[in-house]
Design a protein around this motif. Sequence first.
Motif, PDB file in Angstrom:
ATOM      1  N   GLN A   1      14.541   8.711  -2.992  1.00  7.05           N
ATOM      2  CA  GLN A   1      13.301   7.975  -3.176  1.00  7.05           C
ATOM      3  C   GLN A   1      12.681   7.755  -1.808  1.00  7.05           C
ATOM      4  OE1 GLN A   1      13.768   4.493  -5.596  1.00  7.05           O
ATOM      5  NE2 GLN A   1      11.782   3.674  -5.032  1.00  7.05           N
ATOM      6  N   TYR A   2      11.366   7.851  -1.740  1.00  2.99           N
ATOM      7  CA  TYR A   2      10.667   7.616  -0.476  1.00  2.99           C
ATOM      8  C   TYR A   2       9.302   6.992  -0.758  1.00  2.99           C
ATOM      9  CZ  TYR A   2       8.075  11.936  -1.507  1.00  2.99           C
ATOM     10  OH  TYR A   2       7.291  12.894  -2.094  1.00  2.99           O
ATOM     11  N   GLN A   3       8.697   6.453   0.294  1.00  2.00           N
ATOM     12  CA  GLN A   3       7.380   5.839   0.171  1.00  2.00           C
ATOM     13  C   GLN A   3       6.323   6.751   0.780  1.00  2.00           C
ATOM     14  OE1 GLN A   3       9.833   3.637   1.677  1.00  2.00           O
ATOM     15  NE2 GLN A   3      10.292   2.743  -0.297  1.00  2.00           N
ATOM     16  N   LEU A   4       5.181   6.780   0.120  1.00  2.00           N
ATOM     17  CA  LEU A   4       4.046   7.560   0.568  1.00  2.00           C
ATOM     18  C   LEU A   4       2.928   6.583   0.880  1.00  2.00           C
ATOM     19  CD1 LEU A   4       3.161  10.547   0.843  1.00  2.00           C
ATOM     20  CD2 LEU A   4       2.285  10.384  -1.485  1.00  2.00           C
ATOM     21  N   GLU A   5       2.499   6.540   2.134  1.00  2.00           N
ATOM     22  CA  GLU A   5       1.460   5.599   2.565  1.00  2.00           C
ATOM     23  C   GLU A   5       0.125   5.977   1.930  1.00  2.00           C
ATOM     24  OE1 GLU A   5       0.189   2.216   4.473  1.00  2.00           O
ATOM     25  OE2 GLU A   5       2.204   3.022   4.629  1.00  2.00           O
ATOM     26  N   THR A   6      -0.549   4.997   1.343  1.00  2.00           N
ATOM     27  CA  THR A   6      -1.863   5.221   0.751  1.00  2.00           C
ATOM     28  C   THR A   6      -2.914   5.137   1.835  1.00  2.00           C
ATOM     29  OG1 THR A   6      -1.101   4.192  -1.280  1.00  2.00           O
ATOM     30  CG2 THR A   6      -3.470   4.438  -1.030  1.00  2.00           C
TER      31      THR A   6
ATOM     32  N   LEU B   1       0.813  -1.211   0.000  1.00  2.00           N
ATOM     33  CA  LEU B   1       0.000   0.000   0.000  1.00  2.00           C
ATOM     34  C   LEU B   1       0.847   1.262   0.000  1.00  2.00           C
ATOM     35  CD1 LEU B   1      -2.711  -1.090   2.594  1.00  2.00           C
ATOM     36  CD2 LEU B   1      -2.859  -1.132   0.122  1.00  2.00           C
ATOM     37  N   THR B   2       2.125   1.125  -0.313  1.00  2.00           N
ATOM     38  CA  THR B   2       2.994   2.295  -0.316  1.00  2.00           C
ATOM     39  C   THR B   2       3.316   2.700  -1.743  1.00  2.00           C
ATOM     40  OG1 THR B   2       4.944   0.889  -0.094  1.00  2.00           O
ATOM     41  CG2 THR B   2       4.053   1.834   1.923  1.00  2.00           C
ATOM     42  N   GLN B   3       3.098   3.960  -2.014  1.00  2.00           N
ATOM     43  CA  GLN B   3       3.389   4.532  -3.324  1.00  2.00           C
ATOM     44  C   GLN B   3       4.830   5.011  -3.318  1.00  2.00           C
ATOM     45  OE1 GLN B   3       0.801   7.771  -4.207  1.00  2.00           O
ATOM     46  NE2 GLN B   3       1.861   8.304  -6.071  1.00  2.00           N
ATOM     47  N   GLU B   4       5.574   4.662  -4.337  1.00  2.00           N
ATOM     48  CA  GLU B   4       6.963   5.078  -4.453  1.00  2.00           C
ATOM     49  C   GLU B   4       7.027   6.476  -5.064  1.00  2.00           C
ATOM     50  OE1 GLU B   4       9.655   3.194  -3.427  1.00  2.00           O
ATOM     51  OE2 GLU B   4       8.214   1.764  -2.660  1.00  2.00           O
TER      52      GLU B   4
END
Length: 164
Positions: A153-158, A134-137
């Motif tokens: 680069q990081y992850q954005l929680e949906t 569920l993490t958007q790159e």
Amino acid sequence: MILTPLFVIFLIVVFLLVWAFTNTIDKRKWLSFLISIVLTPIVYFYVFYPLINIFSSYHHEKHFDAEAWTDKPALRYEMSNEMTKLQMFKGKTKSEVKAILGSSEWYGWDDSIKANSPNKWNYNLGYKPGAFNLTQECLELEFKNNKVESVKQYQLETKFEEAP
């Protein structure tokens, strides 16, 4: 097919599991052995291998291609490792980055000015394949003096909202 040590180990593990299962059905060792030999490749490629792909975070990696970046935005994550590890855009100006990647999709937050900064360009990389991912790159390019200072680069929680 390439025979790697990990592949051979996985095949042996699957064989032992299939053989242990067939021993519970019939106590004749030679018959269990023959059935296990026949079933091992089938179980490996249709059960074990798909489960590994679903639950691991492995994904294909590609070299950066500006055309693929614009044509297939959902697959940008495949190019992201090369972009961040090699810091491909470090030292490039905003106009050079815009010509290659296109306009920034959103600006990143800057605590020093307490607002979104036009010096932090962010791009959506899509979702890496895998179960329960569920993490958007995302990719962020930070500029100083109109040149790229860093690429990260990081992850954005949906987050899902409940329907009213």
